[in-house]
Design a protein around this motif. Structure first.
Motif, PDB file in Angstrom:
ATOM      1  N   UNK A  48       0.826  -1.212   0.000  1.00 49.51           N
ATOM      2  CA  UNK A  48       0.000   0.000   0.000  1.00 49.51           C
ATOM      3  C   UNK A  48       0.857   1.257   0.000  1.00 49.51           C
ATOM      4  N   UNK A  49       0.230   2.381  -0.358  1.00 47.10           N
ATOM      5  CA  UNK A  49       0.967   3.635  -0.529  1.00 47.10           C
ATOM      6  C   UNK A  49       1.747   4.028   0.715  1.00 47.10           C
ATOM      7  N   UNK A  50       1.145   3.862   1.901  1.00 44.77           N
ATOM      8  CA  UNK A  50       1.835   4.272   3.130  1.00 44.77           C
ATOM      9  C   UNK A  50       3.119   3.471   3.337  1.00 44.77           C
ATOM     10  N   UNK A  51       3.095   2.189   2.998  1.00 45.54           N
ATOM     11  CA  UNK A  51       4.286   1.341   3.131  1.00 45.54           C
ATOM     12  C   UNK A  51       5.315   1.711   2.067  1.00 45.54           C
ATOM     13  N   UNK A  52       4.847   1.998   0.860  1.00 49.83           N
ATOM     14  CA  UNK A  52       5.749   2.405  -0.221  1.00 49.83           C
ATOM     15  C   UNK A  52       6.542   3.641   0.184  1.00 49.83           C
ATOM     16  N   UNK A  53       5.875   4.611   0.802  1.00 51.92           N
ATOM     17  CA  UNK A  53       6.559   5.834   1.203  1.00 51.92           C
ATOM     18  C   UNK A  53       7.640   5.550   2.238  1.00 51.92           C
ATOM     19  N   UNK A  54       7.356   4.666   3.180  1.00 50.25           N
ATOM     20  CA  UNK A  54       8.362   4.291   4.187  1.00 50.25           C
ATOM     21  C   UNK A  54       9.549   3.598   3.515  1.00 50.25           C
ATOM     22  N   UNK A  55       9.278   2.677   2.583  1.00 46.97           N
ATOM     23  CA  UNK A  55      10.366   1.953   1.918  1.00 46.97           C
ATOM     24  C   UNK A  55      11.198   2.892   1.058  1.00 46.97           C
ATOM     25  N   UNK A  56      10.562   3.858   0.410  1.00 48.70           N
ATOM     26  CA  UNK A  56      11.328   4.830  -0.373  1.00 48.70           C
ATOM     27  C   UNK A  56      12.275   5.622   0.524  1.00 48.70           C
ATOM     28  N   UNK A  57      11.768   6.080   1.682  1.00 49.92           N
ATOM     29  CA  UNK A  57      12.626   6.836   2.594  1.00 49.92           C
ATOM     30  C   UNK A  57      13.780   5.976   3.087  1.00 49.92           C
ATOM     31  N   UNK A  58      13.497   4.700   3.400  1.00 50.53           N
ATOM     32  CA  UNK A  58      14.553   3.802   3.858  1.00 50.53           C
ATOM     33  C   UNK A  58      15.602   3.583   2.762  1.00 50.53           C
ATOM     34  N   UNK A  59      15.137   3.481   1.512  1.00 54.50           N
ATOM     35  CA  UNK A  59      16.083   3.278   0.409  1.00 54.50           C
ATOM     36  C   UNK A  59      17.012   4.477   0.258  1.00 54.50           C
ATOM     37  N   UNK A  60      16.451   5.664   0.415  1.00 56.48           N
ATOM     38  CA  UNK A  60      17.268   6.877   0.306  1.00 56.48           C
ATOM     39  C   UNK A  60      18.258   6.953   1.460  1.00 56.48           C
ATOM     40  N   UNK A  61      17.782   6.644   2.688  1.00 58.51           N
ATOM     41  CA  UNK A  61      18.644   6.749   3.865  1.00 58.51           C
ATOM     42  C   UNK A  61      19.677   5.631   3.935  1.00 58.51           C
ATOM     43  N   UNK A  62      19.266   4.384   3.667  1.00 56.79           N
ATOM     44  CA  UNK A  62      20.136   3.226   3.845  1.00 56.79           C
ATOM     45  C   UNK A  62      21.073   3.002   2.676  1.00 56.79           C
ATOM     46  N   UNK A  63      20.604   3.291   1.484  1.00 55.64           N
ATOM     47  CA  UNK A  63      21.377   2.932   0.291  1.00 55.64           C
ATOM     48  C   UNK A  63      21.948   4.135  -0.455  1.00 55.64           C
ATOM     49  N   UNK A  64      21.718   5.314   0.066  1.00 55.23           N
ATOM     50  CA  UNK A  64      22.316   6.497  -0.544  1.00 55.23           C
ATOM     51  C   UNK A  64      21.860   6.739  -1.968  1.00 55.23           C
ATOM     52  N   UNK A  65      20.552   6.642  -2.225  1.00 53.15           N
ATOM     53  CA  UNK A  65      20.051   6.750  -3.594  1.00 53.15           C
ATOM     54  C   UNK A  65      19.587   8.152  -3.969  1.00 53.15           C
ATOM     55  N   UNK A  66      19.879   9.142  -3.136  1.00 50.04           N
ATOM     56  CA  UNK A  66      19.376  10.491  -3.410  1.00 50.04           C
ATOM     57  C   UNK A  66      19.769  10.977  -4.793  1.00 50.04           C
ATOM     58  N   UNK A  67      21.004  10.718  -5.181  1.00 51.55           N
ATOM     59  CA  UNK A  67      21.476  11.233  -6.467  1.00 51.55           C
ATOM     60  C   UNK A  67      20.647  10.708  -7.631  1.00 51.55           C
ATOM     61  N   UNK A  68      20.111   9.492  -7.497  1.00 45.89           N
ATOM     62  CA  UNK A  68      19.315   8.943  -8.591  1.00 45.89           C
ATOM     63  C   UNK A  68      18.011   9.700  -8.784  1.00 45.89           C
ATOM     64  N   UNK A  69      17.575  10.452  -7.748  1.00 47.52           N
ATOM     65  CA  UNK A  69      16.354  11.242  -7.889  1.00 47.52           C
ATOM     66  C   UNK A  69      16.550  12.423  -8.840  1.00 47.52           C
ATOM     67  N   UNK A  70      17.783  12.669  -9.225  1.00 47.06           N
ATOM     68  CA  UNK A  70      18.046  13.745 -10.182  1.00 47.06           C
ATOM     69  C   UNK A  70      17.760  13.309 -11.612  1.00 47.06           C
ATOM     70  N   UNK A  71      17.361  12.062 -11.802  1.00 47.90           N
ATOM     71  CA  UNK A  71      17.032  11.576 -13.138  1.00 47.90           C
ATOM     72  C   UNK A  71      15.512  11.575 -13.319  1.00 47.90           C
ATOM     73  N   UNK A  72      14.998  12.214 -14.383  1.00 49.95           N
ATOM     74  CA  UNK A  72      13.546  12.333 -14.576  1.00 49.95           C
ATOM     75  C   UNK A  72      12.817  10.999 -14.542  1.00 49.95           C
TER      76      UNK A  72
END
Length: 395
Positions: free
Chosen positions: A90-114
């Protein structure tokens, strides 16, 4: 003769045990030590793969090579993973997993790609991440990022705007009541209620000794509101909500709204309040904090202290001059300014904050507390009417 339970009324114990093993298998991740002996297939297997990609390495620090065993440091694999989790959770879980991916795996830079931005589930936290990347964002990504931010902002406005306007309009009307109104400005309900003791039964009427009405300034500016927002990195969600509220307040003709953001510098974004997305992209999350300098700027712009509400939104970690900050708050309150200190304006409760400064503000009559977006209109209404602020119970 006794009758035993039937399959129609009681679950098969073997099925219940199997379901428990399945759930434990999904929780434990299938390593050799999980002890379930349960194999997954179909959608369960796909869900397990999505979870393993993110959480399979535990909490230990990860290098770039470690990450390759999970999501990998490439946009295609992450985009596929984002699509998978939106399919299975569900959407609420997706949002938590996205935040964890950014924090744990350092994926912020990939958000610069459209392509990546088009695949994510937009929420307030994602907006905060995008704003922190604003200064390094390439032009090819900027329009996509603005579209993501605008979607979140519009969703917040739908949720918050109508109630905010209704609550504050009522507070403004009540605060503008006068004791000698013109005939067409009389508030008859309140006038009758205040004069019931003067009821004349022989005439069947009330003879009012005191008239209560609305002021003539109903279409002019009644109150001035200054939103002073700490834009340090920990305040990202508060910055998003405050920008939306600033735009809503600015749309009300009877309120003059000023929006100021600060770190060690102070930026006045009032001229961009017609579009909260512009306000947000005018912020620069991160950096130090100089609350005293920000309050000095706000104080210099106050022309009608008795009709002004100043809302400081900050975790109160002061990098400037502490004593000067407190003196400034005391001076504003002494001049008639209604001062409100919010440790956060979000749904997440109070962040880490400077408790000594919070206690000092409370001693000045300005209690500092975390405020949810749903409570904010009531807080503002109380400040406008100069009645006690509804501080939420934090017990």
């Amino acid at each position: 003769m006794t009758t035993g339970p039937t399959a129609a009324t009681d679950p098969d114990p073997a099925d219940a045990a199997g379901e428990r093993l399945r759930r434990w298998r999904l929780v434990l991740g299938g390593d050799a030590a999980d002890g379930t002996g349960c194999a997954l297939s179909g959608q369960d297997s796909a869900m397990d793969g999505a979870l393993t990609a993110l959480y399979g390495k535990g909490d230990r620090p990860q290098s770039g090579r470690d990450r390759a065993a999970g999501l990998g440091a490439s946009a295609p694999s992450v985009a596929r993973w984002l699509g998978d989790i939106r399919t299975y959770f569900p959407s609420s879980v997706v949002q938590v997993m996205q935040r964890d991916a950014i924090d744990r795996l350092g994926l912020s830079a990939l958000l610069l790609e459209p392509e990546m931005l088009a695949a994510v589930e937009a929420d307030v936290h994602l907006v905060g991440t995008l704003l922190s990347l604003n200064k390094v964002m390439p032009e090819t990504t900027r329009e996509t990022a603005r579209a993501v931010v605008r979607k979140v902002v519009e969703d917040l406005e739908k949720r918050l705007a109508a109630r905010t306007r209704a609550t504050l309009t009522g507070a403004l009307d009540r605060s503008a009541r006068v004791a000698r109104p013109r005939h067409h400005d009389i508030d008859w309900n309140r006038t009758i209620a205040a004069n019931l003791k003067h009821y004349l039964p022989e005439y069947g009427t009330v003879v009012p000794e005191r008239l209560i009405g609305y002021g003539r300034a109903s279409q002019s500016v009644k109150k001035e509101v200054v939103l002073c927002i700490d834009q340090s990195g920990s305040m990202a969600a508060s910055v998003v909500h405050a920008s939306v509220f600033g735009a809503v307040l600015a749309s009300m003709r009877s309120i003059s709204t000023r929006l100021v953001v600060f770190d060690t510098a102070v930026v006045d974004l009032t001229d961009q309040l017609d579009d909260p997305v512009d306000v947000l992209f005018g912020t620069q999350l991160g950096g130090g904090t100089d609350i005293n300098r920000a309050l000095a700027y706000c104080q210099s712009r106050i022309t009608r202290p008795a009709e002004t509400v100043v809302v400081l939104i900050s975790d109160l970690y002061e990098g400037g001059i502490r004593d000067e900050m407190l003196k400034r708050v005391a001076a504003m309150k002494a001049s008639g300014v209604q001062f409100v200190a919010l440790l956060a304006l979000s749904d997440e409760g109070a962040p880490a904050y400077d408790r000594e400064h919070a206690a000092a503000l409370a001693a000045l009559g300005a209690p500092a507390f975390a405020c949810t977006p749903d409570l904010f209109p009531e807080v503002m209404a109380a400040a406008i009417e100069k009645r006690p602020i509804p501080v939420p119970d934090t017990e």
